[in-house]
Structures are given as C-alpha cells and as structure tokens.
Design a protein around this motif. Sequence first.
Motif, short mmCIF file in Angstrom:
data_model
loop_
_atom_site.label_atom_id
_atom_site.label_comp_id
_atom_site.label_asym_id
_atom_site.label_seq_id
_atom_site.Cartn_x
_atom_site.Cartn_y
_atom_site.Cartn_z
N LEU A 137 0.83 -1.20 0.00
CA LEU A 137 0.00 0.00 0.00
C LEU A 137 0.87 1.25 0.00
O LEU A 137 0.57 2.23 -0.70
CB LEU A 137 -0.92 -0.01 1.22
N ASN A 138 1.96 1.23 0.77
CA ASN A 138 2.87 2.38 0.80
C ASN A 138 3.54 2.59 -0.55
O ASN A 138 3.74 3.73 -0.98
CB ASN A 138 3.91 2.20 1.90
N ARG A 139 3.88 1.49 -1.23
CA ARG A 139 4.47 1.60 -2.57
C ARG A 139 3.46 2.21 -3.55
O ARG A 139 3.82 3.04 -4.39
CB ARG A 139 4.94 0.23 -3.06
N GLN A 140 2.22 1.78 -3.44
CA GLN A 140 1.20 2.33 -4.33
C GLN A 140 0.96 3.82 -4.08
O GLN A 140 0.76 4.60 -5.02
CB GLN A 140 -0.11 1.55 -4.16
N LYS A 141 1.00 4.21 -2.80
CA LYS A 141 0.84 5.63 -2.49
C LYS A 141 2.02 6.44 -3.00
O LYS A 141 1.84 7.58 -3.47
CB LYS A 141 0.68 5.82 -0.98
N ALA A 142 3.22 5.88 -2.93
CA ALA A 142 4.39 6.57 -3.47
C ALA A 142 4.29 6.72 -4.98
O ALA A 142 4.63 7.77 -5.55
CB ALA A 142 5.67 5.82 -3.09
N LEU A 143 3.78 5.67 -5.64
CA LEU A 143 3.60 5.73 -7.09
C LEU A 143 2.52 6.75 -7.45
O LEU A 143 2.66 7.49 -8.43
CB LEU A 143 3.23 4.34 -7.62
N GLN A 144 1.46 6.79 -6.65
CA GLN A 144 0.40 7.77 -6.87
C GLN A 144 0.96 9.19 -6.77
O GLN A 144 0.65 10.06 -7.60
CB GLN A 144 -0.71 7.56 -5.85
N ALA A 145 1.78 9.44 -5.75
CA ALA A 145 2.38 10.77 -5.58
C ALA A 145 3.30 11.10 -6.74
O ALA A 145 3.38 12.26 -7.18
CB ALA A 145 3.14 10.82 -4.26
N ALA A 146 4.00 10.09 -7.26
CA ALA A 146 4.89 10.32 -8.41
C ALA A 146 4.10 10.70 -9.65
O ALA A 146 4.51 11.59 -10.41
CB ALA A 146 5.73 9.07 -8.67
N TYR A 147 2.97 10.03 -9.87
CA TYR A 147 2.11 10.39 -11.01
C TYR A 147 1.59 11.82 -10.87
O TYR A 147 1.56 12.58 -11.85
CB TYR A 147 0.94 9.42 -11.11
N ARG A 148 1.19 12.19 -9.67
CA ARG A 148 0.66 13.54 -9.44
C ARG A 148 1.74 14.59 -9.69
O ARG A 148 1.50 15.63 -10.31
CB ARG A 148 0.11 13.65 -8.02
N ALA A 149 2.95 14.31 -9.19
CA ALA A 149 4.06 15.24 -9.41
C ALA A 149 4.40 15.35 -10.89
O ALA A 149 4.71 16.43 -11.40
CB ALA A 149 5.29 14.78 -8.62
N SER A 150 4.31 14.21 -11.60
CA SER A 150 4.59 14.22 -13.04
C SER A 150 3.58 15.08 -13.79
O SER A 150 3.94 15.85 -14.69
CB SER A 150 4.57 12.80 -13.58
N VAL A 151 2.29 14.98 -13.41
CA VAL A 151 1.26 15.81 -14.04
C VAL A 151 1.54 17.29 -13.80
O VAL A 151 1.44 18.11 -14.72
CB VAL A 151 -0.14 15.43 -13.51
N ASN A 152 1.92 17.65 -12.58
CA ASN A 152 2.20 19.04 -12.27
C ASN A 152 3.40 19.56 -13.05
O ASN A 152 3.39 20.69 -13.57
CB ASN A 152 2.45 19.20 -10.76
N GLN A 153 4.45 18.74 -13.15
CA GLN A 153 5.64 19.15 -13.89
C GLN A 153 5.35 19.30 -15.39
O GLN A 153 5.79 20.27 -16.03
CB GLN A 153 6.77 18.14 -13.66
N LEU A 154 4.60 18.35 -15.93
CA LEU A 154 4.26 18.42 -17.34
C LEU A 154 3.33 19.60 -17.63
O LEU A 154 3.43 20.22 -18.70
CB LEU A 154 3.59 17.11 -17.78
N THR A 155 2.45 19.92 -16.69
CA THR A 155 1.59 21.09 -16.86
C THR A 155 2.41 22.36 -16.91
O THR A 155 2.16 23.26 -17.74
CB THR A 155 0.56 21.16 -15.73
N ALA A 156 3.41 22.47 -16.02
CA ALA A 156 4.30 23.64 -16.04
C ALA A 156 5.07 23.72 -17.36
O ALA A 156 5.23 24.81 -17.93
CB ALA A 156 5.27 23.57 -14.86
N LEU A 157 5.52 22.56 -17.87
CA LEU A 157 6.23 22.54 -19.15
C LEU A 157 5.29 22.92 -20.29
O LEU A 157 5.70 23.63 -21.22
CB LEU A 157 6.82 21.14 -19.38
N PHE A 158 4.04 22.47 -20.23
CA PHE A 158 3.05 22.83 -21.24
C PHE A 158 2.84 24.35 -21.26
O PHE A 158 2.82 24.97 -22.33
CB PHE A 158 1.73 22.12 -20.93
N LEU A 159 2.70 24.95 -20.09
CA LEU A 159 2.49 26.40 -20.01
C LEU A 159 3.70 27.16 -20.52
O LEU A 159 3.57 28.21 -21.18
CB LEU A 159 2.16 26.80 -18.58
N LEU A 160 4.90 26.65 -20.24
CA LEU A 160 6.12 27.30 -20.74
C LEU A 160 6.18 27.23 -22.26
O LEU A 160 6.47 28.25 -22.93
CB LEU A 160 7.35 26.63 -20.11
N ASN A 161 5.92 26.05 -22.82
CA ASN A 161 5.91 25.91 -24.28
C ASN A 161 4.84 26.79 -24.92
O ASN A 161 5.07 27.40 -25.97
CB ASN A 161 5.66 24.44 -24.66
N ALA A 162 3.67 26.85 -24.27
CA ALA A 162 2.59 27.67 -24.80
C ALA A 162 2.98 29.15 -24.81
O ALA A 162 2.72 29.87 -25.79
CB ALA A 162 1.32 27.47 -23.97
#
Length: 282
Positions: free
Chosen positions: A74-99
């Motif tokens: 369960l802890n591994r899954q929560k860590a993976l969930q947090a990694a996905y969320r961080a990835s979305v935030n980082q990609l969103t920032a990159l999207f806004l920069l490119n835009a």
Amino acid sequence: MNKILNGLLLALLLIGLLGCGWKIWEQANAYERQTLAIIQQLQATSQMETSGRQLLEALSFGLYDGYSQQLADLNRQKALQAAYRASVNQLTALFLLNATLLLLVSWLPRRRSGDLGYAMLTVGIIALAVGLTTPILSVEVSKTLPVLGETVLQFQSKGILTTITGLWSNGNLWLALLLTLFSVVLPLLKTGVAWLTLFSRTHHLSLRGLHLSHHLGKWSMADVFVVAILVAFFSNNGGGLTQAEVQAGLWFFALYVVLSLSGSQLISRQLRQLQLANALPT
C-alpha cells in the motif's frame, strides 16, 4: 531565412505542446487508476480482511507476515500515486512554458494581434483535448472507523467525456446532450469558425461568424462554474466525510476557455481593422 527559422521554431514548439498534452493525459489517467487501486484497499470489505491479517500476524508472533506485506504494498502504491501527481504538475508547467514561448514567437515577427489570436486558438484546442479526456474532479467519502481505521465509503472520479457517457447510459439523455453541446460542440464550432477567418479575413461574413462564436463561446465556462460549485459544496471543512479534489482536466478546460475568448477577441480586432482599411461595409 528568418521566416524559415521562425516556422521551424513554431513547429518544434507545437510538437512539444502535443507531446506534453499526450503525456499529461497519460499520467493523469495513470494517477486515476492508481488512486482507484488504493481506494479498493481502503474500502470496508478490504479493511476487514486487513484487520484479520493484522490479528493473525500478531497471534503468530510474526511467522505470518501477510499484513506487513500488504502495508508495504500500500505504501508503494501511495508513493507511485504521488509520483504520477508530481509528473502531471511538472508536465503542466512545461506545457504552459511551451505555450508562452509559442505565443511569443507567433507575435514577435509582425506584432499583429491576429497572429497572436490564431496562436491562442492553436494552444487552446490542444488544451481542450486534454481537458475533455482527463478527469476534472474526484470525490471521496471516507471515515475513520473503530478497528478498521481509515475507511473509504465511496469514491468517484469524473471527466467531461466520462460524465457525458455516464449520463447517457443512465438515461439522462437531455443532460448528456446539454453537456455535449456546451462542452464539446460549441467549443469545436467556435474554434473552427475563428480558424476559417484565416482564409477569408476581409469578408464581412467572417467577422459576423466570429462575433457570433465569440458570444456563444462564453457558455463554455458553464462547466467550470458547475465544478467550482461542486468543489465548494463537497469541500472538507472541519473533518467532514466528503472530500473533493480538482484534477488536471478542469484547469486545461478553463485554459481553453480563456485562450479561445482572448484569441477570438484579438482576431476580431484585426478583422475590424482590415475592414476599415479596405472601406468595406459592416
């Protein structure tokens, strides 16, 4: 030569935007799947099994380690969930920069409002695709129960397209049609009409069509208002049972609305200037 370099730079930035949009869609949906997997382990039935494993592990003095393994998983899954969320935030920032870079590169060569407007529509249609296909809101009903601990009673994650299909399958045809009209048809129609003016900038019908689509496009903000009301209603204040979390899809849909309204306004201004310059009747 400068035009060629500018065109290549715009093409690279557009490819970067498309790549960011694709990865955001991928990571946002992976985050949703991972969240659902965690929720399944926190539901009442699963929590009862977990409590049984915990008791068995305690009675066997550690010879049976099913509970420890489940907790680690369960802890591994929560860590993976947090990694996905961080990835979305980082990609969103990159999207806004490119835009932002794409808008600047589109506007700087000639510094015309129309060029910036068409660039806004291009970024907006990519944001619309992400906004329609990724979750916009998740609602979780949970409570800490005796013995079982934190237990999820209900969880739902909704996107615009999934909401439309859900309403349709449940027999709410009118609601599904209205949501389709305001969230899908009107945005695509509005953007299409605005883009057609690129090929007929001096025709009076182009300006009238753009003016009409500009006013119709304001209704696209209805989804943003509805979700904002839901978040305010379901927000967890003072330990309530229900928590609502805004997902990436809402931000991208709102970004499309802002860019499309602003882009249409800039294009409309340039068309009016062209009409005045050519002394065309309005």
